[in-house]
Motif scaffolding. Structure first.
Motif, PDB file in Angstrom:
ATOM      1  N   LEU A 212      12.951   0.863  -4.765  1.00  0.00           N
ATOM      2  CA  LEU A 212      13.294  -0.498  -5.164  1.00  0.00           C
ATOM      3  C   LEU A 212      14.000  -0.503  -6.513  1.00  0.00           C
ATOM      4  CD1 LEU A 212      13.184  -3.527  -4.549  1.00  0.00           C
ATOM      5  CD2 LEU A 212      11.013  -3.618  -5.789  1.00  0.00           C
ATOM      6  N   LYS A 213      13.556   0.357  -7.413  1.00  0.00           N
ATOM      7  CA  LYS A 213      14.222   0.457  -8.719  1.00  0.00           C
ATOM      8  C   LYS A 213      15.699   0.805  -8.525  1.00  0.00           C
ATOM      9  CE  LYS A 213      14.540   3.487 -12.740  1.00  0.00           C
ATOM     10  NZ  LYS A 213      14.045   4.714 -13.374  1.00  0.00           N
ATOM     11  N   GLU A 214      15.982   1.794  -7.666  1.00  0.00           N
ATOM     12  CA  GLU A 214      17.368   2.191  -7.420  1.00  0.00           C
ATOM     13  C   GLU A 214      18.138   1.064  -6.742  1.00  0.00           C
ATOM     14  OE1 GLU A 214      18.250   4.974  -8.720  1.00  0.00           O
ATOM     15  OE2 GLU A 214      16.184   5.518  -9.246  1.00  0.00           O
ATOM     16  N   TYR A 215      17.477   0.356  -5.870  1.00  0.00           N
ATOM     17  CA  TYR A 215      18.101  -0.748  -5.141  1.00  0.00           C
ATOM     18  C   TYR A 215      18.535  -1.851  -6.092  1.00  0.00           C
ATOM     19  CZ  TYR A 215      18.293  -4.847  -2.102  1.00  0.00           C
ATOM     20  OH  TYR A 215      18.670  -5.991  -1.461  1.00  0.00           O
ATOM     21  N   LEU A 216      17.647  -2.229  -7.018  1.00  0.00           N
ATOM     22  CA  LEU A 216      17.980  -3.283  -7.974  1.00  0.00           C
ATOM     23  C   LEU A 216      19.074  -2.830  -8.923  1.00  0.00           C
ATOM     24  CD1 LEU A 216      14.426  -4.697  -8.778  1.00  0.00           C
ATOM     25  CD2 LEU A 216      16.184  -5.687  -7.303  1.00  0.00           C
ATOM     26  N   THR A 217      19.086  -1.552  -9.240  1.00  0.00           N
ATOM     27  CA  THR A 217      20.170  -1.016 -10.066  1.00  0.00           C
ATOM     28  C   THR A 217      21.507  -1.159  -9.350  1.00  0.00           C
ATOM     29  OG1 THR A 217      18.682   0.557 -11.128  1.00  0.00           O
ATOM     30  CG2 THR A 217      21.030   1.032 -11.260  1.00  0.00           C
TER      31      THR A 217
ATOM     32  N   MET B 189       1.970  -6.524  -1.514  1.00  0.00           N
ATOM     33  CA  MET B 189       1.623  -7.938  -1.432  1.00  0.00           C
ATOM     34  C   MET B 189       2.835  -8.827  -1.711  1.00  0.00           C
ATOM     35  SD  MET B 189      -1.468  -9.907  -3.374  1.00  0.00           S
ATOM     36  CE  MET B 189      -1.803 -11.630  -3.028  1.00  0.00           C
ATOM     37  N   ALA B 190       3.715  -8.403  -2.620  1.00  0.00           N
ATOM     38  CA  ALA B 190       4.911  -9.190  -2.908  1.00  0.00           C
ATOM     39  C   ALA B 190       5.805  -9.270  -1.672  1.00  0.00           C
ATOM     40  CB  ALA B 190       5.669  -8.578  -4.079  1.00  0.00           C
ATOM     41  N   PHE B 191       5.935  -8.169  -0.940  1.00  0.00           N
ATOM     42  CA  PHE B 191       6.756  -8.168   0.267  1.00  0.00           C
ATOM     43  C   PHE B 191       6.108  -8.989   1.382  1.00  0.00           C
ATOM     44  CE2 PHE B 191       8.430  -4.570  -2.032  1.00  0.00           C
ATOM     45  CZ  PHE B 191       9.796  -4.671  -1.796  1.00  0.00           C
ATOM     46  N   GLU B 192       4.795  -8.934   1.479  1.00  0.00           N
ATOM     47  CA  GLU B 192       4.100  -9.760   2.467  1.00  0.00           C
ATOM     48  C   GLU B 192       4.369 -11.239   2.209  1.00  0.00           C
ATOM     49  OE1 GLU B 192      -0.003  -8.643   2.269  1.00  0.00           O
ATOM     50  OE2 GLU B 192       0.425  -6.529   2.579  1.00  0.00           O
ATOM     51  N   ALA B 193       4.327 -11.621   0.930  1.00  0.00           N
ATOM     52  CA  ALA B 193       4.552 -13.025   0.588  1.00  0.00           C
ATOM     53  C   ALA B 193       5.991 -13.443   0.880  1.00  0.00           C
ATOM     54  CB  ALA B 193       4.224 -13.244  -0.887  1.00  0.00           C
ATOM     55  N   MET B 194       6.945 -12.575   0.548  1.00  0.00           N
ATOM     56  CA  MET B 194       8.347 -12.922   0.821  1.00  0.00           C
ATOM     57  C   MET B 194       8.607 -13.003   2.322  1.00  0.00           C
ATOM     58  SD  MET B 194      10.703 -11.062  -2.082  1.00  0.00           S
ATOM     59  CE  MET B 194      10.117  -9.392  -1.789  1.00  0.00           C
TER      60      MET B 194
ATOM     61  N   GLY C 230       3.973   3.711  -8.126  1.00  0.00           N
ATOM     62  CA  GLY C 230       4.242   2.290  -8.333  1.00  0.00           C
ATOM     63  C   GLY C 230       2.970   1.475  -8.181  1.00  0.00           C
ATOM     64  N   ILE C 231       3.104   0.166  -8.336  1.00  0.00           N
ATOM     65  CA  ILE C 231       1.917  -0.699  -8.316  1.00  0.00           C
ATOM     66  C   ILE C 231       1.459  -0.883  -6.871  1.00  0.00           C
ATOM     67  CG2 ILE C 231       0.929  -2.888  -9.069  1.00  0.00           C
ATOM     68  CD1 ILE C 231       3.073  -3.068 -11.180  1.00  0.00           C
ATOM     69  N   CYS C 232       0.869   0.159  -6.325  1.00  0.00           N
ATOM     70  CA  CYS C 232       0.546   0.218  -4.900  1.00  0.00           C
ATOM     71  C   CYS C 232      -0.788   0.935  -4.718  1.00  0.00           C
ATOM     72  CB  CYS C 232       1.648   0.953  -4.133  1.00  0.00           C
ATOM     73  SG  CYS C 232       3.315   0.335  -4.449  1.00  0.00           S
ATOM     74  N   GLU C 233      -1.875   0.275  -5.069  1.00  0.00           N
ATOM     75  CA  GLU C 233      -3.184   0.926  -4.999  1.00  0.00           C
ATOM     76  C   GLU C 233      -3.560   1.315  -3.587  1.00  0.00           C
ATOM     77  OE1 GLU C 233      -3.014  -1.673  -8.638  1.00  0.00           O
ATOM     78  OE2 GLU C 233      -2.590  -1.984  -6.506  1.00  0.00           O
ATOM     79  N   GLN C 234      -3.240   0.456  -2.627  1.00  0.00           N
ATOM     80  CA  GLN C 234      -3.560   0.784  -1.234  1.00  0.00           C
ATOM     81  C   GLN C 234      -2.826   2.040  -0.792  1.00  0.00           C
ATOM     82  OE1 GLN C 234      -2.401  -3.364  -0.222  1.00  0.00           O
ATOM     83  NE2 GLN C 234      -4.121  -3.272   1.198  1.00  0.00           N
ATOM     84  N   HIS C 235      -1.549   2.089  -1.102  1.00  0.00           N
ATOM     85  CA  HIS C 235      -0.751   3.267  -0.746  1.00  0.00           C
ATOM     86  C   HIS C 235      -1.285   4.506  -1.454  1.00  0.00           C
ATOM     87  CE1 HIS C 235       2.529   6.017  -0.139  1.00  0.00           C
ATOM     88  NE2 HIS C 235       2.883   5.982  -1.421  1.00  0.00           N
ATOM     89  N   ALA C 236      -1.662   4.368  -2.729  1.00  0.00           N
ATOM     90  CA  ALA C 236      -2.173   5.519  -3.481  1.00  0.00           C
ATOM     91  C   ALA C 236      -3.389   6.121  -2.794  1.00  0.00           C
ATOM     92  CB  ALA C 236      -2.522   5.096  -4.911  1.00  0.00           C
ATOM     93  N   ALA C 237      -4.288   5.265  -2.315  1.00  0.00           N
ATOM     94  CA  ALA C 237      -5.506   5.751  -1.670  1.00  0.00           C
ATOM     95  C   ALA C 237      -5.195   6.453  -0.348  1.00  0.00           C
ATOM     96  CB  ALA C 237      -6.479   4.593  -1.449  1.00  0.00           C
ATOM     97  N   THR C 238      -4.346   5.835   0.468  1.00  0.00           N
ATOM     98  CA  THR C 238      -4.062   6.426   1.777  1.00  0.00           C
ATOM     99  C   THR C 238      -3.133   7.629   1.660  1.00  0.00           C
ATOM    100  OG1 THR C 238      -4.425   4.283   2.837  1.00  0.00           O
ATOM    101  CG2 THR C 238      -3.252   5.932   4.112  1.00  0.00           C
ATOM    102  N   LEU C 239      -2.212   7.612   0.705  1.00  0.00           N
ATOM    103  CA  LEU C 239      -1.412   8.804   0.427  1.00  0.00           C
ATOM    104  C   LEU C 239      -2.322   9.974   0.063  1.00  0.00           C
ATOM    105  CD1 LEU C 239       1.363  10.215  -0.264  1.00  0.00           C
ATOM    106  CD2 LEU C 239       1.008   9.395  -2.594  1.00  0.00           C
ATOM    107  N   SER C 240      -3.318   9.700  -0.766  1.00  0.00           N
ATOM    108  CA  SER C 240      -4.274  10.750  -1.143  1.00  0.00           C
ATOM    109  C   SER C 240      -5.021  11.267   0.083  1.00  0.00           C
ATOM    110  CB  SER C 240      -5.265  10.206  -2.176  1.00  0.00           C
ATOM    111  OG  SER C 240      -4.591   9.793  -3.354  1.00  0.00           O
ATOM    112  N   ALA C 241      -5.373  10.343   0.981  1.00  0.00           N
ATOM    113  CA  ALA C 241      -6.060  10.748   2.209  1.00  0.00           C
ATOM    114  C   ALA C 241      -5.161  11.628   3.066  1.00  0.00           C
ATOM    115  CB  ALA C 241      -6.497   9.509   2.993  1.00  0.00           C
TER     116      ALA C 241
ATOM    117  N   THR D 218       7.133  -4.058  -6.619  1.00  0.00           N
ATOM    118  CA  THR D 218       6.959  -2.851  -5.795  1.00  0.00           C
ATOM    119  C   THR D 218       5.710  -2.921  -4.930  1.00  0.00           C
ATOM    120  OG1 THR D 218       5.711  -1.676  -7.518  1.00  0.00           O
ATOM    121  CG2 THR D 218       8.108  -1.430  -7.532  1.00  0.00           C
ATOM    122  N   ALA D 219       4.791  -3.813  -5.241  1.00  0.00           N
ATOM    123  CA  ALA D 219       3.542  -3.876  -4.489  1.00  0.00           C
ATOM    124  C   ALA D 219       3.759  -4.505  -3.121  1.00  0.00           C
ATOM    125  CB  ALA D 219       2.495  -4.672  -5.271  1.00  0.00           C
TER     126      ALA D 219
END
Length: 641
Positions: free
Chosen positions: A190-195, A157-162, A373-384, A154-155
């Motif tokens: 993504l959880k729903e997508y994989l399901t 960084m994983a999508f950037e690498a792919m 989800g495992i998204c620290e960057q998103h968590a910070a900017t969502l909070s902003a 979900t992070a």
């Protein structure tokens, strides 16, 4: 306790020994490996359910691939216990996560089979892609495999690498270990997508048939392979939209397959070795597989501590008197109290609702508390973003994970002077998880940012008061509250709220011989040290500074005017930390004093219990007392660096 491995497992000292076994014997190896993990972790502790879920996958990878020449990269590393046992560390596995023992995570300095050091999530695809590109450049027929969970996927960084892998023309295999869990249940689209992928029976049946055709084509008939590939692609479009995400990134998708069928895994991985280019194998597993209680409650059994493997009883310490709560639970209950009075309060955490105790608010106020989800960057900017609309957001991120969102704090929160409350759980040394998880650096890296308030409570009451102060209308700046892992010091912690003056500390004890300045929970170590020293006729003063930024200059003027010998104590990096702030003040105001800084030294501190690590770094009660004695006897060369 003498724990013995099974008959086959005791003969496996390396993957080469594993390869000597027949395919039919692999079932027994998996059973013995799973049992050995259960036996050791139940007695000695550690992460549990994650490694049980990938036993078959681990055995198959080392059976098929030529490790360590072929390189396996485990994401996070919670699940790598089986990998360690099969790669020469079986007999030493009882030292896992113990002081001076094996690391709880893959570690390059520990074994050549640990190709990449991990501890934080979502790094595996980037690292394995780098290895794959290097192998191609050097003309090596070396395979690179990234094993990543659906939680880590979900992070961003994983999508950037792919996104890069799809155009890098690299021979990379991504194994998506899908068990619908990270530590807590996974969330998001993504959880729903994989399901959807796993439940599309029509697509999967036709997918298997096409793959069987591909496998039976003559090796030299490239045109037939091309035709089969085109048919395969057409079926994807007609039957299911599920595979389009990975395929749209030009990564060939295979699966899903049963991650507990060792025979199927071996056959599939052998096929994967011969397919060029970037590809993803979707493997379905059960976290905690083979231990019924762990399968039923995967969050609880992620790292349960010591337990009776027969009854499943988790051993807990029993006390005759009330004990202090964990700081995280004080946070979790206090935010609800505040939110009941202040309708603008919201909570955000990146995939740690249990670890941070935001789960309490998520259960009671689901429309005001979010696991992103495992998204620290998103968590910070969502909070902003929420803060721009008048919300008071408590963004709870472990200190070591906060490093991943540093740019967002600077760019999206501090520059815009948005009053987001950053609650840094697990600040300071964290114990058995070791250097990837120690929260060492948040004071230095936040102290240099304008518009930041940085605070640390000495106890549970102080944490409540800082949380209360942070949401008041008069507080209009980003507000950092850092607190440690584990228990506080106040059994009766639920005290009335009190506004604290921002930037003001407090003198807890007057004294005549020297001054000890502390920030946060280590102030309790100082108090214990002072009790020791007073029996020896030494009389220190103690100042709890509360805030690193803005620092209490009036209190510092008092200290430097009255004391020529000063000790600073912090549960953070001494380089650029709280002690450095005190030294800067001394230099700016041209005071003369001998200042000794105690804290986390400028080196990597390995894993162990908190008591062992505090002692090693010299800022437990005994270390503080020893420093005071040496300072008063002019033996000041006691910097623990």
């Amino acid at each position: 306790m003498n724990i013995q491995p099974g008959e086959l497992l005791k003969s496996i000292d390396s993957p080469n020994d594993l390869k000597k076994l027949s395919r039919t014997q692999l079932h027994q190896v998996c059973d013995e490996l799973r049992q050995y993990i259960i036996d050791v972790v139940s007695v000695y502790g550690g992460h549990f359910a994650a490694s049980l879920g990938v036993v078959e996958l681990t055995v198959a990878l080392h059976y098929v691939y030529n490790t360590p020449y072929d390189q396996l990269v485990w994401d996070v590393g919670h699940q790598a216990y089986g990998h360690k046992i099969l790669t020469g560390r079986r007999d030493n596995f009882i030292t896992n996560r113990k002081y001076k023992g094996l690391s709880g995570f893959p570690k390059r300095s520990e074994s050549e089979y640990d190709t990449f050091g991990v501890g934080h999530s979502s790094t595996s695809i980037s690292a394995a892609l780098g290895m794959s590109i290097a192998a191609k450049y050097k003309g090596e027929n070396r395979k690179s495999v990234a094993i990543i969970g659906d939680g880590s996927m979900t992070a961003g960084m994983a999508f950037e690498a792919m996104n890069h892998a799809g155009v890098a023309d690299s021979d990379l295999l991504i194994i998506l270990n899908d068990n619908c869990m990270s530590i807590d249940p996974n969330v998001g689209a993504l959880k729903e997508y994989l399901t959807d992928i796993t439940t599309s029976h029509t697509y999967n049946k036709m997918r298997d048939e096409i793959w069987n055709i591909l496998g039976k084509l003559p090796a030299g008939k490239n045109f037939s392979r091309d035709i089969a590939s085109k048919v395969e692609a057409g079926l994807k479009g007609m039957v299911s939209k599920s595979s389009n995400l990975f395929e749209s990134l030009k990564i060939r998708y295979f699966g899903p397959i049963d991650g507990h069928n060792i025979t199927k895994l071996v056959d599939t991985l052998k096929d994967m070795r011969d397919i060029p280019g970037p590809k993803l194998l979707h493997v379905i597993t059960v976290k905690g597989k083979g231990y019924a209680l762990a399968e039923q409650d995967q969050t609880k059994w992620h790292a349960p501590g010591l337990f009776d493997k027969v009854t499943g009883k988790i051993y807990k310490k029993h006390y005759d008197t009330p004990q202090p709560p964990k700081y995280q639970d004080v946070f979790g209950h206090t935010i609800i109290e505040l939110a009941e009075k202040n309708k603008t309060i919201m909570g955000v955490t990146p995939a740690m609702p249990s670890g941070s105790s935001l789960k309490f608010m998520m259960e009671k106020m689901p429309d005001r508390a979010f696991d992103v989800g495992i998204c620290e960057q998103h968590a910070a900017t969502l909070s902003a973003g929420l803060a721009t609309q008048g919300m008071r957001v408590y963004c709870n991120i472990y200190s070591s994970f906060m490093q991943r969102a540093y740019d967002q704090v600077v760019h999206d929160i501090a520059i815009q002077k948005l009053p987001v409350v950053l609650c840094l759980d697990r600040a300071g040394l964290v114990g058995e998880d070791g250097p990837t998880h120690h929260g060492c650096y948040d004071i230095p890296y936040f102290r240099c940012i304008p518009n930041m308030i940085i605070s640390a409570p000495m106890n549970e009451q102080e944490l409540r008061n800082l949380m209360y102060t942070a949401q008041l209308p008069s507080t209009q700046m980003p507000f950092v509250i850092r607190y440690p892992r584990g228990e506080g010091v106040m059994p009766n912690w639920k005290t009335p709220f009190e506004e604290l003056e921002i930037g003001k500390g407090r003198k807890l004890k007057d004294g005549k011989d020297l001054a000890i300045l502390s920030i946060g929970h280590p102030g309790n170590f100082v108090q214990a040290a002072i009790r020791q020293l007073r029996t020896e006729g030494i009389d220190p003063a103690h100042y709890d500074m509360r805030f690193v930024k803005p620092i209490d200059e009036a209190l510092l003027h008092e200290v430097f005017k009255n004391y020529s010998k000063i000790i600073t104590v912090e549960d953070g990096a001494i380089t650029g930390g709280f002690g450095s702030a005190v030294l800067e003040f001394m230099a700016e105001h041209q005071y003369q004093a001998t200042v000794v800084r105690l804290g986390i030294p400028d080196r990597l501190v390995e894993h162990g219990t908190l008591k062992e690590l505090h002692k090693e770094c010299g800022y437990d009660a005994d270390g503080i007392a020893s420093t005071a004695r040496n300072l008063l006897s002019e033996k000041v060369a006691i910097q623990f660096a």
